[in-house]
Scaffold this motif. Structure first.
Motif, PDB file in Angstrom:
ATOM      1  N   VAL A 293      -7.369  -0.757 -38.067  1.00  0.00           N
ATOM      2  CA  VAL A 293      -7.209  -0.473 -36.610  1.00  0.00           C
ATOM      3  C   VAL A 293      -8.665  -0.156 -36.232  1.00  0.00           C
ATOM      4  N   ARG A 294      -9.770   0.617 -36.988  1.00  0.00           N
ATOM      5  CA  ARG A 294     -10.886   0.801 -36.648  1.00  0.00           C
ATOM      6  C   ARG A 294     -11.712  -0.435 -36.579  1.00  0.00           C
ATOM      7  N   ARG A 295     -11.500  -1.420 -37.575  1.00  0.00           N
ATOM      8  CA  ARG A 295     -12.102  -2.528 -37.346  1.00  0.00           C
ATOM      9  C   ARG A 295     -11.842  -3.534 -36.212  1.00  0.00           C
TER      10      ARG A 295
ATOM     11  N   VAL B 215     -16.647  -6.442 -39.434  1.00  0.00           N
ATOM     12  CA  VAL B 215     -15.078  -6.679 -38.813  1.00  0.00           C
ATOM     13  C   VAL B 215     -14.433  -8.023 -39.269  1.00  0.00           C
ATOM     14  N   ARG B 216     -14.965  -8.468 -40.335  1.00  0.00           N
ATOM     15  CA  ARG B 216     -14.511  -9.491 -41.205  1.00  0.00           C
ATOM     16  C   ARG B 216     -13.126  -9.672 -41.248  1.00  0.00           C
ATOM     17  N   ALA B 217     -12.445  -8.619 -41.731  1.00  0.00           N
ATOM     18  CA  ALA B 217     -10.915  -8.485 -41.928  1.00  0.00           C
ATOM     19  C   ALA B 217     -10.292  -8.624 -40.633  1.00  0.00           C
ATOM     20  N   ALA B 218     -10.882  -8.326 -39.669  1.00  0.00           N
ATOM     21  CA  ALA B 218     -10.101  -8.481 -38.181  1.00  0.00           C
ATOM     22  C   ALA B 218     -10.246  -9.690 -37.578  1.00  0.00           C
ATOM     23  N   VAL B 219     -11.118 -10.630 -38.195  1.00  0.00           N
ATOM     24  CA  VAL B 219     -11.401 -11.900 -37.413  1.00  0.00           C
ATOM     25  C   VAL B 219     -10.651 -13.158 -37.895  1.00  0.00           C
ATOM     26  N   ASP B 220      -9.904 -13.793 -37.231  1.00  0.00           N
ATOM     27  CA  ASP B 220      -9.193 -15.001 -37.652  1.00  0.00           C
ATOM     28  C   ASP B 220     -10.398 -16.099 -37.545  1.00  0.00           C
ATOM     29  N   ASP B 221     -10.579 -16.499 -38.902  1.00  0.00           N
ATOM     30  CA  ASP B 221     -11.649 -17.392 -39.081  1.00  0.00           C
ATOM     31  C   ASP B 221     -11.311 -18.953 -38.418  1.00  0.00           C
ATOM     32  N   ALA B 222     -10.320 -19.268 -38.378  1.00  0.00           N
ATOM     33  CA  ALA B 222      -9.880 -20.498 -37.485  1.00  0.00           C
ATOM     34  C   ALA B 222      -9.955 -20.311 -36.346  1.00  0.00           C
ATOM     35  N   ALA B 223      -9.510 -19.274 -35.663  1.00  0.00           N
ATOM     36  CA  ALA B 223     -10.066 -19.087 -34.277  1.00  0.00           C
ATOM     37  C   ALA B 223     -11.483 -18.858 -33.952  1.00  0.00           C
ATOM     38  N   LEU B 224     -12.163 -18.206 -34.696  1.00  0.00           N
ATOM     39  CA  LEU B 224     -13.561 -18.413 -34.337  1.00  0.00           C
ATOM     40  C   LEU B 224     -14.283 -19.583 -34.535  1.00  0.00           C
ATOM     41  N   ALA B 225     -13.824 -20.222 -35.353  1.00  0.00           N
ATOM     42  CA  ALA B 225     -14.562 -21.828 -35.411  1.00  0.00           C
ATOM     43  C   ALA B 225     -14.053 -22.446 -34.018  1.00  0.00           C
ATOM     44  N   ARG B 226     -12.908 -22.458 -33.505  1.00  0.00           N
ATOM     45  CA  ARG B 226     -12.361 -22.868 -32.182  1.00  0.00           C
ATOM     46  C   ARG B 226     -13.122 -22.555 -31.196  1.00  0.00           C
TER      47      ARG B 226
ATOM     48  N   GLY C 250      -9.541 -12.309 -23.209  1.00  0.00           N
ATOM     49  CA  GLY C 250      -8.786 -13.565 -23.515  1.00  0.00           C
ATOM     50  C   GLY C 250      -9.579 -14.037 -24.937  1.00  0.00           C
ATOM     51  N   VAL C 251     -10.698 -14.116 -24.943  1.00  0.00           N
ATOM     52  CA  VAL C 251     -11.298 -14.648 -26.101  1.00  0.00           C
ATOM     53  C   VAL C 251     -11.247 -13.913 -27.363  1.00  0.00           C
ATOM     54  N   THR C 252     -11.400 -12.522 -26.988  1.00  0.00           N
ATOM     55  CA  THR C 252     -11.460 -11.561 -28.112  1.00  0.00           C
ATOM     56  C   THR C 252      -9.895 -11.238 -28.642  1.00  0.00           C
ATOM     57  N   VAL C 253      -9.139 -11.430 -27.890  1.00  0.00           N
ATOM     58  CA  VAL C 253      -7.494 -11.368 -28.566  1.00  0.00           C
ATOM     59  C   VAL C 253      -7.645 -12.774 -29.255  1.00  0.00           C
ATOM     60  N   ALA C 254      -7.882 -13.810 -28.856  1.00  0.00           N
ATOM     61  CA  ALA C 254      -7.859 -14.998 -29.663  1.00  0.00           C
ATOM     62  C   ALA C 254      -8.389 -14.823 -30.860  1.00  0.00           C
ATOM     63  N   LEU C 255      -9.404 -13.950 -31.132  1.00  0.00           N
ATOM     64  CA  LEU C 255     -10.106 -13.883 -32.497  1.00  0.00           C
ATOM     65  C   LEU C 255      -9.612 -13.002 -33.306  1.00  0.00           C
ATOM     66  N   LEU C 256      -8.676 -12.033 -32.927  1.00  0.00           N
ATOM     67  CA  LEU C 256      -8.068 -11.253 -33.920  1.00  0.00           C
ATOM     68  C   LEU C 256      -7.016 -11.741 -34.812  1.00  0.00           C
ATOM     69  N   THR C 257      -6.965 -11.424 -35.937  1.00  0.00           N
ATOM     70  CA  THR C 257      -6.088 -11.710 -36.962  1.00  0.00           C
ATOM     71  C   THR C 257      -4.699 -11.257 -36.580  1.00  0.00           C
TER      72      THR C 257
END
Length: 338
Positions: A269-271, A290-301, A331-338
């Motif tokens: 939650v903190r991340r 924040v690496r564990a909270a980021v969806d790498d595919a979404a970040l690349a997109r 909207g962008v931030t939510v898309a980046l979350l795993t």
């Protein structure tokens, strides 16, 4: 007076949680300058020292006497709730101040030496035109504040305000994105740094005029909230004081903490919060944090779409939203979350 006594009792009860020297103290959560003068001075006198001490004020409450009291108690920053300078919009918001009152409040603060004044503006007010918004921005800039906070109007469903202006609020919703862009473009052109989604500071070389209170929140710092309904986050714990006066005062009289709701905070939650809050800023956010909270595919997109940018140096990497990404914001931030 009973509430102020309870407030100070809670502060004494929790004082051991505070660092010896604080980054920021913020007195707000409403309009504290409406408090009876003697009681308000008691609050100011009990505040711990901090690098920045801000008090929120409605323009109509700012008198020479109040300004002097604030200065003498170590307050070095005042946030004025101007909202708008347009008479017909002030009437919609049921504000007592008019444009002359707002100007007079700023001048009164300047006369006693305040060199860090922030103005709050609202856009999306029922009946507000693009011309009204442009006029508000020009009037605000003419006062040369060090800081501006510009917020989209939030009207809660089921309230008297929404019932009265629901149809117009619907029409305004379609213009919000355009209004947001107008605010950013005009303030940046006026020499202000768009350092956080809704916050702007004058760009100066000799001092950093970003609100330390805002920065601490968006950077995920621990904070202690005092008062009815106040929220605190320290380490892996978050709690919220119940929003009821009688139990709050009764607990204080008994020497106890007020009734609270507690929420444990997991590392995940903190991340996730660090990512969501950190991307509101114009500064880069360390990806390792924040690496564990980021969806790498979404970040690349998002990077390929020009909405986010990643900078790598040696073994470290940072991420932040581009200008276009910041306009799309959540909207962008939510898309980046795993």
């Amino acid at each position: 007076k009973a509430y102020v006594s309870a407030l100070l009792a809670e502060l004494d009860l929790e004082r051991s949680l505070l660092a010896p020297r604080l980054e920021t103290v913020f007195v707000g959560g409403g309009t504290p300058t409406f408090t009876e003068p003697g009681a308000f001075e008691r609050v100011l006198g009990a505040l711990p020292e901090a690098d920045e001490v801000t008090v929120e004020a409605n323009p109509e409450t700012v008198t020479p006497a109040l300004a002097s009291v604030l200065r003498s108690h170590g307050v070095d920053r005042v946030s004025l709730g101007a909202q708008t300078f347009q008479p017909h919009l002030l009437e919609v918001l049921e504000r007592r101040a008019d444009r002359d009152t707002i100007r007079r409040a700023v001048h009164t603060l300047r006369k006693v030496g305040f060199d860090n004044v922030s103005l709050d503006l609202i856009y999306g007010i029922p009946g507000q035109s693009a011309g009204d918004l442009a006029a508000d921005l020009e009037e605000a800039l003419a006062l040369d504040p060090e800081h501006l906070s510009c917020y989209e109007l939030e009207a809660k469903p089921g309230t008297r305000f929404t019932h009265a202006y629901g149809e117009e609020l619907g029409r305004q919703a379609d213009a919000m994105e355009t209004y947001f862009e107008r605010v950013v473009d005009r303030l940046v052109a006026g020499g202000y740094r768009w350092y956080e989604t809704a916050n702007f500071c004058r760009a100066e070389k000799r001092r950093d005029l970003r609100s330390r209170h805002n920065l601490a929140y968006w950077r995920g710092r621990d904070y202690l909230g005092i008062g009815i309904g106040a929220v605190s986050t320290i380490g892996d714990r978050r709690w919220r004081n119940a929003p009821r006066l009688a139990p709050y005062v009764a607990a204080s009289a008994a020497g106890q903490a007020p009734p609270r709701e507690h929420e444990p905070l997991s590392r995940d939650v903190r991340r996730r919060e660090r990512l969501m809050l950190g991307l509101r800023l114009d500064e880069p956010l360390a990806l390792d944090a924040v690496r564990a909270a980021v969806d790498d595919a979404a970040l690349a997109r998002m990077t390929s779409l020009g909405l986010a940018e990643v900078v790598r140096a040696d073994d470290a990497a940072t991420v932040r939203l581009t200008r276009r990404g910041r306009f799309l914001g959540g909207g962008v931030t939510v898309a980046l979350l795993t």
